[in-house]
Design a protein around this motif. Structure first.
Motif, mmCIF file in Angstrom:
data_model
loop_
_atom_site.group_PDB
_atom_site.id
_atom_site.type_symbol
_atom_site.label_atom_id
_atom_site.label_comp_id
_atom_site.label_asym_id
_atom_site.label_seq_id
_atom_site.Cartn_x
_atom_site.Cartn_y
_atom_site.Cartn_z
ATOM 1 N N UNK A 18 47.418 4.064 9.341
ATOM 2 C CA UNK A 18 47.818 5.344 9.685
ATOM 3 C C UNK A 18 47.874 4.963 10.884
ATOM 4 N N UNK A 19 47.885 3.872 11.561
ATOM 5 C CA UNK A 19 48.503 3.400 12.637
ATOM 6 C C UNK A 19 49.029 2.488 12.565
ATOM 7 N N UNK A 20 47.568 1.203 11.467
ATOM 8 C CA UNK A 20 48.339 0.207 11.718
ATOM 9 C C UNK A 20 49.350 -0.615 10.613
ATOM 10 N N UNK A 21 50.609 -1.228 11.101
ATOM 11 C CA UNK A 21 51.359 -1.410 9.992
ATOM 12 C C UNK A 21 51.369 -0.242 8.970
ATOM 13 N N UNK A 22 52.294 0.947 9.971
ATOM 14 C CA UNK A 22 52.287 1.825 8.795
ATOM 15 C C UNK A 22 53.311 1.385 7.563
ATOM 16 N N UNK A 23 54.358 0.555 7.831
ATOM 17 C CA UNK A 23 55.617 0.341 6.732
ATOM 18 C C UNK A 23 55.125 -0.922 5.338
ATOM 19 N N UNK A 24 54.037 -1.488 5.886
ATOM 20 C CA UNK A 24 52.890 -2.074 4.613
ATOM 21 C C UNK A 24 51.861 -1.349 4.125
ATOM 22 N N UNK A 104 48.934 -3.026 -0.754
ATOM 23 C CA UNK A 104 49.845 -3.486 -0.855
ATOM 24 C C UNK A 104 50.095 -4.309 -2.277
ATOM 25 N N UNK A 105 51.011 -5.204 -1.675
ATOM 26 C CA UNK A 105 51.685 -5.957 -3.103
ATOM 27 C C UNK A 105 51.119 -7.549 -2.662
ATOM 28 N N UNK A 106 49.544 -7.503 -2.558
ATOM 29 C CA UNK A 106 48.956 -8.805 -2.862
ATOM 30 C C UNK A 106 50.074 -9.926 -2.480
ATOM 31 N N UNK A 107 50.664 -10.389 -3.841
ATOM 32 C CA UNK A 107 51.535 -11.094 -4.767
ATOM 33 C C UNK A 107 52.332 -11.164 -3.772
ATOM 34 N N UNK A 108 52.674 -10.029 -2.679
ATOM 35 C CA UNK A 108 54.514 -10.294 -2.516
ATOM 36 C C UNK A 108 54.365 -11.270 -0.493
ATOM 37 N N UNK A 113 47.260 -14.763 1.010
ATOM 38 C CA UNK A 113 46.547 -13.108 0.549
ATOM 39 C C UNK A 113 47.080 -13.344 -0.774
ATOM 40 N N UNK A 114 47.829 -14.416 -1.366
ATOM 41 C CA UNK A 114 47.715 -14.601 -2.935
ATOM 42 C C UNK A 114 46.373 -14.662 -3.699
ATOM 43 N N UNK A 115 45.151 -15.563 -2.194
ATOM 44 C CA UNK A 115 44.109 -15.950 -3.520
ATOM 45 C C UNK A 115 42.826 -14.434 -3.311
ATOM 46 N N UNK A 116 42.195 -14.377 -3.928
ATOM 47 C CA UNK A 116 40.821 -13.349 -4.507
ATOM 48 C C UNK A 116 39.749 -14.015 -4.767
ATOM 49 N N UNK A 125 41.366 -6.042 -10.790
ATOM 50 C CA UNK A 125 42.394 -6.016 -9.843
ATOM 51 C C UNK A 125 43.857 -5.113 -9.546
ATOM 52 N N UNK A 126 43.938 -4.189 -8.755
ATOM 53 C CA UNK A 126 45.154 -3.116 -8.997
ATOM 54 C C UNK A 126 45.757 -3.084 -7.304
ATOM 55 N N UNK A 127 47.090 -3.483 -7.346
ATOM 56 C CA UNK A 127 47.578 -3.849 -5.848
ATOM 57 C C UNK A 127 48.771 -3.262 -6.080
ATOM 58 N N UNK A 128 48.851 -2.912 -4.414
ATOM 59 C CA UNK A 128 50.576 -2.709 -4.829
ATOM 60 C C UNK A 128 51.462 -0.822 -5.069
ATOM 61 N N UNK A 129 49.784 -0.378 -5.467
ATOM 62 C CA UNK A 129 50.218 1.295 -5.606
ATOM 63 C C UNK A 129 49.789 1.698 -4.700
ATOM 64 N N UNK A 130 49.814 1.466 -3.108
ATOM 65 C CA UNK A 130 48.794 2.177 -2.079
ATOM 66 C C UNK A 130 47.970 2.536 -2.561
#
Length: 147
Positions: A18-24, A104-108, A113-116, A125-130
């Protein structure tokens, strides 16, 4: 039959939601995210225990606790996703179904960030759907438990 429970873990910097990089990461607070997880677990007939730490060792301890005290884990390890063999080994040792999530979608994003380290020992793993990714993770655990 005892009610099933999920441990929802959030790693470093997620206390800054809510404070850090809200655009992401959006404008939702961690408290709001925790409530979404509690509600999703309740809808699935489960309970949720939501925790956040900026300290890797504390997260490891909670994952160990899940081995005996929880039926599943939903984890957003934040930056530790890309660096922590300790969290990977803890998830493996816990032998508790674990879903990795990312807002966020770590692959974008940046290539580092692409490696986990967690994906190979997670059920999925679920990413990119907030925040909805957490809901999907909780629902997936509940369905797996029913099967």
């Amino acid at each position: 039959m005892a009610r099933k429970s999920v441990l929802v873990l959030n790693g470093p910097n997620l206390n800054m939601l809510g404070l850090r990089q809200p655009e992401i990461y959006g404008t939702m607070s961690l408290k709001d995210l925790d409530q979404i997880c509690v509600d999703a677990a309740k809808d699935a007939g489960w309970t949720a225990d939501c925790r956040q730490s900026n300290m890797e060792g504390e997260l490891v301890g909670w994952i160990h606790e899940a081995r005996t005290d929880f039926d599943g884990i939903v984890i957003n390890a934040g930056a530790y996703t890309h660096t922590s063999v300790a969290l990977r080994d803890a998830i493996s040792a816990a032998e508790t179904p674990t879903i990795e999530v990312h807002l966020s979608n770590i692959h974008k994003r940046e290539s580092f960030r692409h490696h986990s380290y967690l994906t190979p020992v997670a059920v999925g793993m679920i990413c990119g759907f907030g925040a909805h990714g957490y809901v999907l993770g909780i629902q997936a655990l509940a369905r797996m438990a029913d099967e």
